[in-house]
Design a protein around this motif. Sequence first.
Motif, PDB file in Angstrom:
ATOM      1  N   THR A   1       1.149  -1.308   0.147  1.00  9.66           N
ATOM      2  CA  THR A   1       0.312   0.062   0.156  1.00  9.66           C
ATOM      3  C   THR A   1       0.648   1.184   0.420  1.00  9.66           C
ATOM      4  OG1 THR A   1      -1.872  -1.506   1.018  1.00  9.66           O
ATOM      5  CG2 THR A   1      -1.481   1.554   1.084  1.00  9.66           C
ATOM      6  N   LEU A   2       0.639   1.966  -1.195  1.00 13.91           N
ATOM      7  CA  LEU A   2       1.609   3.694  -0.399  1.00 13.91           C
ATOM      8  C   LEU A   2       0.073   4.508  -0.630  1.00 13.91           C
ATOM      9  CD1 LEU A   2       3.138   2.739  -4.027  1.00 13.91           C
ATOM     10  CD2 LEU A   2       4.368   3.011  -2.090  1.00 13.91           C
ATOM     11  N   ALA A   3       1.129   5.474  -0.100  1.00 14.76           N
ATOM     12  CA  ALA A   3      -0.164   6.633   0.607  1.00 14.76           C
ATOM     13  C   ALA A   3       0.312   7.583   1.053  1.00 14.76           C
ATOM     14  CB  ALA A   3      -1.677   6.469   1.355  1.00 14.76           C
ATOM     15  N   GLY A   4      -0.149   8.838   0.598  1.00 19.01           N
ATOM     16  CA  GLY A   4       0.259  10.220   0.547  1.00 19.01           C
ATOM     17  C   GLY A   4      -0.784  11.194   0.060  1.00 19.01           C
ATOM     18  N   TRP A   5      -0.440  12.533   0.887  1.00 24.47           N
ATOM     19  CA  TRP A   5      -0.220  13.805   1.095  1.00 24.47           C
ATOM     20  C   TRP A   5      -0.123  14.708  -0.587  1.00 24.47           C
ATOM     21  CZ3 TRP A   5      -5.797  15.358   2.276  1.00 24.47           C
ATOM     22  CH2 TRP A   5      -6.034  14.519   3.380  1.00 24.47           C
TER      23      TRP A   5
ATOM     24  N   ALA B   1      -4.529   7.103  -2.645  1.00 17.51           N
ATOM     25  CA  ALA B   1      -3.808   5.477  -2.142  1.00 17.51           C
ATOM     26  C   ALA B   1      -3.731   5.099  -3.390  1.00 17.51           C
ATOM     27  CB  ALA B   1      -4.569   5.491  -0.746  1.00 17.51           C
ATOM     28  N   VAL B   2      -3.293   3.774  -3.458  1.00 19.40           N
ATOM     29  CA  VAL B   2      -2.919   2.385  -3.783  1.00 19.40           C
ATOM     30  C   VAL B   2      -3.081   1.284  -2.965  1.00 19.40           C
ATOM     31  CG1 VAL B   2      -1.498   1.591  -5.596  1.00 19.40           C
ATOM     32  CG2 VAL B   2      -2.494   4.080  -6.017  1.00 19.40           C
ATOM     33  N   THR B   3      -3.393   0.607  -3.182  1.00 16.81           N
ATOM     34  CA  THR B   3      -2.831  -1.343  -2.761  1.00 16.81           C
ATOM     35  C   THR B   3      -2.768  -2.040  -3.327  1.00 16.81           C
ATOM     36  OG1 THR B   3      -5.888  -1.797  -2.858  1.00 16.81           O
ATOM     37  CG2 THR B   3      -4.424  -0.435  -0.282  1.00 16.81           C
ATOM     38  N   TRP B   4      -1.761  -2.521  -4.093  1.00 16.78           N
ATOM     39  CA  TRP B   4      -1.878  -3.972  -4.641  1.00 16.78           C
ATOM     40  C   TRP B   4      -1.885  -5.131  -3.915  1.00 16.78           C
ATOM     41  CZ3 TRP B   4       2.754  -6.896  -4.770  1.00 16.78           C
ATOM     42  CH2 TRP B   4       2.580  -7.700  -6.008  1.00 16.78           C
ATOM     43  N   ASN B   5      -3.088  -6.484  -4.282  1.00 14.70           N
ATOM     44  CA  ASN B   5      -2.447  -7.349  -2.962  1.00 14.70           C
ATOM     45  C   ASN B   5      -2.012  -8.726  -3.735  1.00 14.70           C
ATOM     46  OD1 ASN B   5      -3.844  -8.314  -4.927  1.00 14.70           O
ATOM     47  ND2 ASN B   5      -5.879  -8.501  -3.590  1.00 14.70           N
ATOM     48  N   GLY B   6      -1.143  -8.260  -5.206  1.00 13.52           N
ATOM     49  CA  GLY B   6      -0.365  -9.587  -6.200  1.00 13.52           C
ATOM     50  C   GLY B   6      -1.401  -9.688  -7.599  1.00 13.52           C
ATOM     51  N   SER B   7      -2.467  -9.168  -7.416  1.00 12.00           N
ATOM     52  CA  SER B   7      -3.831  -9.823  -8.745  1.00 12.00           C
ATOM     53  C   SER B   7      -4.374  -8.617  -8.895  1.00 12.00           C
ATOM     54  CB  SER B   7      -4.703 -10.763  -8.170  1.00 12.00           C
ATOM     55  OG  SER B   7      -5.452 -10.443  -7.071  1.00 12.00           O
ATOM     56  N   GLU B   8      -4.248  -7.489  -8.245  1.00 16.59           N
ATOM     57  CA  GLU B   8      -5.868  -6.822  -8.624  1.00 16.59           C
ATOM     58  C   GLU B   8      -5.323  -4.759  -7.941  1.00 16.59           C
ATOM     59  OE1 GLU B   8     -10.024  -7.455  -7.667  1.00 16.59           O
ATOM     60  OE2 GLU B   8      -9.568  -6.965  -5.413  1.00 16.59           O
ATOM     61  N   VAL B   9      -5.042  -4.060  -8.344  1.00 14.78           N
ATOM     62  CA  VAL B   9      -4.600  -2.958  -7.622  1.00 14.78           C
ATOM     63  C   VAL B   9      -5.533  -1.758  -7.113  1.00 14.78           C
ATOM     64  CG1 VAL B   9      -3.481  -0.542  -8.133  1.00 14.78           C
ATOM     65  CG2 VAL B   9      -3.147  -2.691  -9.037  1.00 14.78           C
ATOM     66  N   ARG B  10      -6.344  -1.517  -6.307  1.00 13.73           N
ATOM     67  CA  ARG B  10      -7.262  -0.565  -5.752  1.00 13.73           C
ATOM     68  C   ARG B  10      -6.706   0.838  -5.606  1.00 13.73           C
ATOM     69  NH1 ARG B  10     -10.774  -4.396  -2.312  1.00 13.73           N
ATOM     70  NH2 ARG B  10     -10.797  -5.971  -3.209  1.00 13.73           N
ATOM     71  N   PHE B  11      -7.376   1.668  -6.029  1.00  9.07           N
ATOM     72  CA  PHE B  11      -6.747   3.312  -6.666  1.00  9.07           C
ATOM     73  C   PHE B  11      -7.399   4.129  -5.467  1.00  9.07           C
ATOM     74  CE2 PHE B  11      -5.486   1.605 -10.300  1.00  9.07           C
ATOM     75  CZ  PHE B  11      -4.057   2.038  -9.897  1.00  9.07           C
TER      76      PHE B  11
END
Length: 161
Positions: A69-73, A139-149
């Motif tokens: 997970t990457l996140a920032g302002w 923020a972006v999350t990646w679980n190995g198969s999908e990316v959520r923005f």
Amino acid sequence: MDGLVANYTFDSHACDVSGNNNNATPNGGFAYTSDRFGNPGGAGNFNATNSYVAAPSSNSLNSPTTSITLAGWAKANLPVPELHGFLTKINDVSIQYRMGVAPDAFDPSKTNIYFGTSFSSTLVPLAGDYNALQWNHYAVTWNGSEVRFYLNGKQVDTEQA
């Protein structure tokens, strides 16, 4: 490595407050500025030409193999920002992972948020009411198969990685 691996609050320093000692060093035209609450030194001002904050290589910052997970302002100085890779991890050879915001290649009046690893890249458009000139939380999350923005706490899209 599970859990928080780096947290940079930019309280007039680039120290990692996660406890993992991934302290960073400002470079180029980087300068501390007021954050979204008006706190002096609570944010970084990047000059878009040669400024960046570099964290050292460490096992906790290695390229993920299963999730991240990457996140920032961020707040841009231009209506259609080029916040290319505003969170990026680079090794000696290539980009390992990054998140950024950039104009759409086919319609520069539109803006995309993207996530990329050393082996793939995914981007999605931001809504028409997106305003780069205000503080936004990305923020972006990646679980190995999908990316959520996510933008400002709301999920924008889910894409297969």
